[in-house]
Design a protein around this motif. Structure first.
Motif, PDB file in Angstrom:
ATOM      1  N   UNK A  58     -14.480  -1.100  16.115  1.00 24.60           N
ATOM      2  CA  UNK A  58     -14.140   0.308  15.949  1.00 24.60           C
ATOM      3  C   UNK A  58     -15.185   0.968  15.045  1.00 24.60           C
ATOM      4  N   UNK A  59     -16.360   1.270  15.593  1.00 28.50           N
ATOM      5  CA  UNK A  59     -17.426   1.853  14.760  1.00 28.50           C
ATOM      6  C   UNK A  59     -17.063   3.206  14.171  1.00 28.50           C
ATOM      7  N   UNK A  60     -16.099   3.900  14.785  1.00 28.15           N
ATOM      8  CA  UNK A  60     -15.670   5.199  14.275  1.00 28.15           C
ATOM      9  C   UNK A  60     -14.150   5.235  14.168  1.00 28.15           C
ATOM     10  N   UNK A  61     -13.609   4.274  13.441  1.00 28.65           N
ATOM     11  CA  UNK A  61     -12.167   4.224  13.258  1.00 28.65           C
ATOM     12  C   UNK A  61     -11.657   5.533  12.687  1.00 28.65           C
ATOM     13  N   UNK A  62     -10.501   6.012  13.194  1.00 31.36           N
ATOM     14  CA  UNK A  62     -10.003   7.324  12.803  1.00 31.36           C
ATOM     15  C   UNK A  62      -9.174   7.297  11.529  1.00 31.36           C
ATOM     16  N   UNK A  63      -8.751   6.131  11.083  1.00 31.11           N
ATOM     17  CA  UNK A  63      -7.834   6.077   9.954  1.00 31.11           C
ATOM     18  C   UNK A  63      -8.588   6.166   8.624  1.00 31.11           C
ATOM     19  N   UNK A  64      -8.256   7.147   7.793  1.00 29.88           N
ATOM     20  CA  UNK A  64      -8.911   7.244   6.482  1.00 29.88           C
ATOM     21  C   UNK A  64      -8.413   6.151   5.540  1.00 29.88           C
ATOM     22  N   UNK A  65      -9.205   5.837   4.530  1.00 29.15           N
ATOM     23  CA  UNK A  65      -8.838   4.832   3.534  1.00 29.15           C
ATOM     24  C   UNK A  65      -8.197   5.548   2.363  1.00 29.15           C
ATOM     25  N   UNK A  66      -6.903   5.364   2.208  1.00 29.44           N
ATOM     26  CA  UNK A  66      -6.165   6.036   1.142  1.00 29.44           C
ATOM     27  C   UNK A  66      -6.046   5.172  -0.107  1.00 29.44           C
ATOM     28  N   UNK A  67      -6.065   3.851   0.067  1.00 30.40           N
ATOM     29  CA  UNK A  67      -5.859   2.912  -1.031  1.00 30.40           C
ATOM     30  C   UNK A  67      -7.082   2.031  -1.197  1.00 30.40           C
TER      31      UNK A  67
ATOM     32  N   UNK B  59       0.845  -1.179   0.000  1.00 27.90           N
ATOM     33  CA  UNK B  59       0.000   0.000   0.000  1.00 27.90           C
ATOM     34  C   UNK B  59       0.881   1.230   0.000  1.00 27.90           C
ATOM     35  N   UNK B  60       0.401   2.267  -0.633  1.00 29.14           N
ATOM     36  CA  UNK B  60       1.170   3.502  -0.760  1.00 29.14           C
ATOM     37  C   UNK B  60       0.590   4.545   0.177  1.00 29.14           C
ATOM     38  N   UNK B  61       1.398   4.986   1.156  1.00 29.98           N
ATOM     39  CA  UNK B  61       0.958   6.022   2.073  1.00 29.98           C
ATOM     40  C   UNK B  61       1.899   7.219   2.071  1.00 29.98           C
ATOM     41  N   UNK B  62       2.644   7.363   0.978  1.00 29.68           N
ATOM     42  CA  UNK B  62       3.525   8.511   0.823  1.00 29.68           C
ATOM     43  C   UNK B  62       3.839   8.668  -0.663  1.00 29.68           C
TER      44      UNK B  62
ATOM     45  N   UNK C 271       6.681  10.663  -7.955  1.00 31.47           N
ATOM     46  CA  UNK C 271       7.251   9.435  -7.401  1.00 31.47           C
ATOM     47  C   UNK C 271       6.414   9.006  -6.202  1.00 31.47           C
ATOM     48  N   UNK C 272       6.510   7.724  -5.853  1.00 33.57           N
ATOM     49  CA  UNK C 272       5.811   7.234  -4.669  1.00 33.57           C
ATOM     50  C   UNK C 272       6.747   6.336  -3.873  1.00 33.57           C
ATOM     51  N   UNK C 273       6.404   6.115  -2.614  1.00 36.59           N
ATOM     52  CA  UNK C 273       7.299   5.399  -1.706  1.00 36.59           C
ATOM     53  C   UNK C 273       6.629   4.177  -1.106  1.00 36.59           C
ATOM     54  N   UNK C 274       7.456   3.196  -0.809  1.00 35.61           N
ATOM     55  CA  UNK C 274       7.062   2.051   0.007  1.00 35.61           C
ATOM     56  C   UNK C 274       8.096   1.927   1.114  1.00 35.61           C
ATOM     57  N   UNK C 275       7.680   1.619   2.355  1.00 36.72           N
ATOM     58  CA  UNK C 275       8.608   1.645   3.479  1.00 36.72           C
ATOM     59  C   UNK C 275       9.575   0.468   3.499  1.00 36.72           C
ATOM     60  N   UNK C 276      10.803   0.764   3.871  1.00 36.42           N
ATOM     61  CA  UNK C 276      11.801  -0.252   4.191  1.00 36.42           C
ATOM     62  C   UNK C 276      11.877  -0.373   5.711  1.00 36.42           C
ATOM     63  N   UNK C 277      12.807  -1.132   6.219  1.00 33.47           N
ATOM     64  CA  UNK C 277      12.964  -1.246   7.665  1.00 33.47           C
ATOM     65  C   UNK C 277      13.466   0.076   8.232  1.00 33.47           C
TER      66      UNK C 277
END
Length: 221
Positions: free
Chosen positions: A73-82, A1-4, A112-118
């Motif tokens: 979590x009926x009101x989860x705070x995290x938006x759906x980006x993907x 998933x892309x979050x950046x 450009x887009x990013x995927x996380x490394x360690x």
């Protein structure tokens, strides 16, 4: 998933990319001096282009659809980006209109887009020989609480108001992204015909949810 991802280019480059679709970019809503965004994270304001009349309009919207409520979590705070599972009830039923109708389709420009490394390191990816690419996006209006700048406050606070939100499709990764993120990559459109098909809406255009060919993508520093 892309979050950046980044759209670190100016308005002229976006306008030039839109011309390749044989469309014109209409004046943006207060974005006439858009100079690019170096790093964009979830629940921040980005730019998208959406169809309007005989052209496309550059619009500022918030990245992330409303979260899908769960029993825990009926009101989860995290938006759906993907957006991945298009067969789920959340996308077919609750958000079906926004997924299928052309007025809610959009293109999300990126450089450009990013995927996380360690650790706190990211692997970045870009299109060789192409300054701007497009994520296959969807937008929708929504009323609710999101983080916003509040005068006199050092940090953003949750504010209830009308929002315009966007997200983009993901799919299985190609062999360039897979070593870094084995589960997903954004749906990237590089050809004018693909972009126009996506903007036209409808179920048939969902066939564009597939990995970009390996030779069209490279890892960059």
């Amino acid at each position: 998933m892309c979050n950046l991802y980044s759209t670190d280019t100016g308005l002229d480059a976006i306008r030039s990319a839109v011309r390749q679709l044989s469309l014109d970019l209409q004046p943006g809503e207060g974005l006439g001096n858009f100079a690019g965004i170096g790093r964009l994270y979830p629940d921040q304001d980005g730019v998208i282009v959406r169809r309007e009349d005989n052209g496309l309009r550059l619009s500022s919207m918030r990245w992330g659809f409303p979260p899908a409520p769960t029993k825990d979590k009926p009101k989860s705070a995290k938006p759906i980006t993907n957006i991945r599972n298009l067969d789920s009830g959340w996308w077919r039923n609750v958000n079906g209109e926004y997924l299928r109708e052309p007025q809610y389709r959009c293109l999300v420009p990126f450089t450009r887009f990013a995927e996380p490394l360690k650790g706190r390191v990211n692997a970045w990816f870009a299109l060789p020989g192409q300054e701007i690419g497009w994520f296959a996006g969807v937008w929708r209006p929504w009323h609710g609480e999101r983080l916003a700048e509040v005068p006199g406050e050092p940090k953003r606070k949750r504010v209830e108001q009308d929002w315009r939100l966007y997200a983009f499709l993901t799919t299985s990764p190609n062999s360039v992204v897979k070593p870094i993120h084995p589960r997903a990559m954004p749906v990237i459109l590089t050809e004018p015909a693909e972009c126009l098909e996506w903007l036209a809406g409808g179920d048939d255009s969902l066939r564009l949810q597939r990995p970009l060919s390996d030779e069209r993508l490279q890892r960059v520093e």
